[in-house]
Design an enzyme around this catalytic site. Structure first.
Site, PDB file in Angstrom:
ATOM      1  N   HIS A   1       0.976  -1.224   0.184  1.00 16.06           N
ATOM      2  CA  HIS A   1       0.254  -0.315  -0.380  1.00 16.06           C
ATOM      3  C   HIS A   1       0.886   1.128   0.005  1.00 16.06           C
ATOM      4  CE1 HIS A   1      -3.639  -2.152   1.530  1.00 16.06           C
ATOM      5  NE2 HIS A   1      -3.095  -2.553   1.454  1.00 16.06           N
TER       6      HIS A   1
ATOM      7  N   GLN B   1      13.302  -4.050  -6.177  1.00 15.14           N
ATOM      8  CA  GLN B   1      12.725  -4.199  -7.378  1.00 15.14           C
ATOM      9  C   GLN B   1      12.578  -3.290  -8.829  1.00 15.14           C
ATOM     10  OE1 GLN B   1       9.473  -7.564  -6.716  1.00 15.14           O
ATOM     11  NE2 GLN B   1       8.467  -6.513  -7.926  1.00 15.14           N
TER      12      GLN B   1
ATOM     13  N   TRP C   1      -0.523  -6.448  -7.272  1.00 16.37           N
ATOM     14  CA  TRP C   1      -0.878  -5.675  -8.270  1.00 16.37           C
ATOM     15  C   TRP C   1       0.288  -5.032  -8.687  1.00 16.37           C
ATOM     16  CZ3 TRP C   1      -3.190  -5.809 -12.325  1.00 16.37           C
ATOM     17  CH2 TRP C   1      -3.940  -4.956 -13.032  1.00 16.37           C
ATOM     18  N   ASN C   2       0.930  -4.414  -7.572  1.00 19.45           N
ATOM     19  CA  ASN C   2       2.208  -3.062  -6.914  1.00 19.45           C
ATOM     20  C   ASN C   2       3.434  -4.219  -8.453  1.00 19.45           C
ATOM     21  OD1 ASN C   2       1.740  -1.073  -5.703  1.00 19.45           O
ATOM     22  ND2 ASN C   2       1.659  -2.933  -4.261  1.00 19.45           N
ATOM     23  N   SER C   3       3.386  -5.288  -7.654  1.00 17.84           N
ATOM     24  CA  SER C   3       4.435  -6.394  -9.327  1.00 17.84           C
ATOM     25  C   SER C   3       4.576  -6.436 -10.382  1.00 17.84           C
ATOM     26  CB  SER C   3       5.031  -7.471  -8.165  1.00 17.84           C
ATOM     27  OG  SER C   3       5.182  -7.599  -7.167  1.00 17.84           O
TER      28      SER C   3
ATOM     29  N   GLY D   1      -5.587 -13.869  -1.949  1.00 16.22           N
ATOM     30  CA  GLY D   1      -6.141 -12.404  -2.416  1.00 16.22           C
ATOM     31  C   GLY D   1      -6.088 -12.319  -3.482  1.00 16.22           C
ATOM     32  N   ASP D   2      -6.127 -11.067  -4.180  1.00 13.35           N
ATOM     33  CA  ASP D   2      -6.122 -10.589  -5.337  1.00 13.35           C
ATOM     34  C   ASP D   2      -5.027 -11.535  -6.276  1.00 13.35           C
ATOM     35  OD1 ASP D   2      -3.719  -9.210  -4.309  1.00 13.35           O
ATOM     36  OD2 ASP D   2      -4.152  -7.683  -6.258  1.00 13.35           O
TER      37      ASP D   2
HETATM   38  C1  UDX Z   1      -0.029  -6.896  -0.389  1.00 14.00           C
HETATM   39  C2  UDX Z   1      -0.283  -7.684  -1.609  1.00 14.00           C
HETATM   40  O1  UDX Z   1      -0.122  -8.854  -1.498  1.00 14.00           O
HETATM   41  C3  UDX Z   1      -0.941  -7.718  -2.762  1.00 14.00           C
HETATM   42  O2  UDX Z   1      -1.496  -9.145  -3.448  1.00 14.00           O
HETATM   43  C4  UDX Z   1      -2.352  -6.890  -3.767  1.00 14.00           C
HETATM   44  O3  UDX Z   1      -1.634  -6.537  -4.921  1.00 14.00           O
HETATM   45  C5  UDX Z   1      -0.758  -5.595  -3.013  1.00 14.00           C
HETATM   46  O4  UDX Z   1      -0.547  -5.753  -1.738  1.00 14.00           O
HETATM   47  P1  UDX Z   1       2.458  -7.381  -1.762  1.00 14.00           P
HETATM   48  O5  UDX Z   1       2.535  -8.837  -1.803  1.00 14.00           O
HETATM   49  O6  UDX Z   1       3.494  -6.498  -0.922  1.00 14.00           O
HETATM   50  O7  UDX Z   1       1.555  -6.859  -1.383  1.00 14.00           O
HETATM   51  O8  UDX Z   1       3.092  -7.571  -2.895  1.00 14.00           O
HETATM   52  P2  UDX Z   1       3.254  -6.073  -4.395  1.00 14.00           P
HETATM   53  O9  UDX Z   1       1.711  -5.415  -4.777  1.00 14.00           O
HETATM   54  O10 UDX Z   1       3.926  -6.795  -6.060  1.00 14.00           O
HETATM   55  O11 UDX Z   1       4.041  -5.112  -3.684  1.00 14.00           O
HETATM   56  C6  UDX Z   1       4.896  -5.019  -3.306  1.00 14.00           C
HETATM   57  C7  UDX Z   1       5.654  -3.652  -3.343  1.00 14.00           C
HETATM   58  O12 UDX Z   1       7.275  -4.443  -2.917  1.00 14.00           O
HETATM   59  C8  UDX Z   1       6.433  -3.670  -4.419  1.00 14.00           C
HETATM   60  O13 UDX Z   1       5.940  -2.096  -5.688  1.00 14.00           O
HETATM   61  C9  UDX Z   1       7.819  -3.657  -5.044  1.00 14.00           C
HETATM   62  O14 UDX Z   1       8.456  -3.511  -6.676  1.00 14.00           O
HETATM   63  C10 UDX Z   1       8.508  -4.252  -4.164  1.00 14.00           C
HETATM   64  N1  UDX Z   1       9.388  -4.867  -3.283  1.00 14.00           N
HETATM   65  C11 UDX Z   1       9.131  -6.381  -3.668  1.00 14.00           C
HETATM   66  C12 UDX Z   1      10.814  -4.403  -4.042  1.00 14.00           C
HETATM   67  O15 UDX Z   1      10.595  -3.070  -3.504  1.00 14.00           O
HETATM   68  N2  UDX Z   1      11.641  -5.327  -3.513  1.00 14.00           N
HETATM   69  C13 UDX Z   1      11.080  -6.474  -3.064  1.00 14.00           C
HETATM   70  O16 UDX Z   1      12.649  -6.978  -3.193  1.00 14.00           O
HETATM   71  C14 UDX Z   1      10.390  -6.624  -3.221  1.00 14.00           C
END
Ligand code: UDX
Length: 468
Positions: free
Chosen positions: A20, A345, A363-365, A383-384
């Site tokens: 978030h 990332q 969703w961010n990745s 989840g999503d």
């Molecule tokens: C969570 C939920 O799990 C996901 O399903 C939802 O869509 C958003 O909230 P998360 O699991 O952390 O998020 O995954 P993601 O949405 O991909 O966000 C991770 C963030 O961390 C990305 O912006 C990615 O660039 C960053 N990241 C991840 C890093 O900067 N370094 C890393 O080593 C891993």
């Protein structure tokens, strides 16, 4: 350049979670650069983790014509307090967070920084009520896809049948979305999911969505045109993404990382041939079983591909052990593999040596990879992520899906992982998904370019703020 006191002030409140914070901070950077005073807020615990990771400094930063500053609210949680269950934490977050945040918002007025607009995001719907009580207008920033928003919305309305205890395998047909099988809707909405409480919290937010004057989304019209159009009939939606793309060149010293990123991976990537490396990351929350880690490790090992793998230490509350890689893999890995606890990332995905991304489909990745033209191998967990995987593979055509084995513990086996990685790296399927990924990259670039759909939407939003 105006002084801080003259600029319209937007106050962003992010749920304390990396997935978030990252998109919300990107939104904050964009608004500041456009000439607004932006305050970014999340819990004090995550605020101090961001400071310790060197992601932010304590001072307001000038960005373009505006400023970005930080203020953190107290949610009663510190690195040393015992960890609460999800349900208890959500109650505490609302109870203590609302008190602390009200004080902070009232102080803005006293300190001559009246707030023109508060922007909340999912899981903190009470922020909208707080703004309402203080007579401040509000907006919401939805951090998942518009398709996922539509699924939750239709479940909330109750007009379309969803899987239930009596019909657990029901397919879901929603306007402008492909048919979703029961395991392709956000898992929190399925009858036997252990995290249904999260689903209920997400659904509860829809009762509050008549209050914000705008719902911003980190997606773009070219990617989800029909569903954005459809949902816009019910909500004042503006697709302003990919915000990552807009902000990638902007003040990279301000980041959302709660852990220090291993910058040395870029040097390691520099040493690899173009288009040769598999990047493996499961985001900030997913914690895989050790057995699954072993399967991935052996798959990477026998594939012969170079790989960069983010193996995050588990959150303390999980009480889990750190993952260990099989000795044989470690001994023979040499310079072919690099394992880090947290990567930068954005830079990794932009690196020319990268070939594909084995991802949990957060969703961010997903948006980051698509907007950089990186093909994906989808390894969703919950989840999503399961819905995103469906779209990445079947709708956007930028990825391949792994099949779960019929084995009792539902592990994805090493052979299947290796098979998919090969398909994503070599041969006709690899060419096809790479071409689709490059198409999405172009579309994302067009959306954020001057006069593009997201650029227009964010400018309209900023104009609205200036009028408030
Ligand atoms: C969570 C939920 O799990 C996901 O399903 C939802 O869509 C958003 O909230 P998360 O699991 O952390 O998020 O995954 P993601 O949405 O991909 O966000 C991770 C963030 O961390 C990305 O912006 C990615 O660039 C960053 N990241 C991840 C890093 O900067 N370094 C890393 O080593 C891993």
């Amino acid at each position: 350049m105006s002084s801080k006191a003259c600029l319209p002030h937007v106050f962003l409140v992010s749920f304390p979670g990396q997935g978030h914070i990252n998109p919300m901070l990107r939104l904050g950077k964009k608004l500041a650069a456009a000439g607004l005073l932006v305050t970014f807020s999340t819990s004090a615990q995550l605020g101090s983790q961001m400071k310790n990771a060197g992601s932010i400094s304590g001072h307001p930063t000038r960005l373009g014509d505006g400023f970005l500053r930080f203020e953190f609210f107290d949610d009663g949680r510190t690195d040393t307090t015992p960890t609460l269950t999800y349900d208890k934490y959500m109650v505490q977050l609302q109870r203590l967070g609302a008190i602390s945040l009200r004080q902070i918002l009232e102080n803005q007025m006293k300190e001559n920084r009246p707030v023109s607009c508060v922007i909340g995001n999912p899981f903190v719907p009470w922020v909208i009520d707080l703004a309402d009580n203080l007579g401040i207008s509000s907006a919401v920033f939805w951090v998942q896809s518009c398709s996922v928003f539509s699924v939750y919305y239709h479940h909330f309305r109750g007009a379309v049948p969803f899987p239930s205890q009596t019909q657990p395998n029901l397919d879901v047909k929603l306007p402008f979305l492909p048919l979703l099988k029961s395991d392709e809707i956000p898992s929190f909405l399925t009858p036997n999911d252990s995290y249904q409480a999260i689903g209920k919290d997400i659904l509860r937010q829809f009762s509050n969505l008549s209050k914000p004057f705008c719902i911003l989304m980190d997606t773009f019209e070219e990617l989800e045109a029909e569903v954005i159009n459809d949902m816009s009939k019910n909500f004042p939606i503006k697709a302003v993404g990919p915000l990552f793309k807009i902000c990638s060149e902007m003040e990279t010293k301000i980041r959302g990382d709660c852990m220090k990123a291993a910058d040395e991976c870029i040097e390691w990537l520099d040493s690899k041939p173009i288009g040769s490396v598999v990047y493996v990351s499961f985001g900030s929350v997913v914690y895989l079983k050790q057995d699954q880690i072993d399967e991935i490790a052996y798959a990477l090992h026998s594939s012969g591909f170079s790989f960069l793998w983010v193996l995050k230490p588990p959150y303390v509350h999980l009480g889990a052990n750190r993952h260990v890689l099989p000795l044989e893999v470690v001994e023979e890995m040499g310079e072919r593999g690099k394992v880090v606890e947290w990567s930068p990332q954005e830079q990794v995905l932009s690196h020319p040596s990268l070939a594909c991304f084995l991802t949990h489909c957060g969703w961010n990745s997903s948006v980051e990879a698509m907007s950089l033209g990186v093909p994906m191998v989808a390894f969703p967990q919950w989840g999503d992520q399961v819905t995103n995987a469906k779209f990445l593979v079947d709708v956007f055509g930028v990825g391949l899906r792994l099949s779960r084995g019929a084995n009792e513990d539902r592990l994805i086996q090493r052979d299947e992982i290796e098979r998919c990685l090969r398909e994503a790296m070599e041969g006709p399927r690899a060419v096809e998904i790479r071409q689709n990924a490059l198409k999405q990259q172009k579309a994302a670039e067009k959306a954020v370019a001057d006069g593009g759909s997201s650029d227009r939407n964010i400018k309209d939003f900023i104009d609205e703020i200036r009028k408030r």
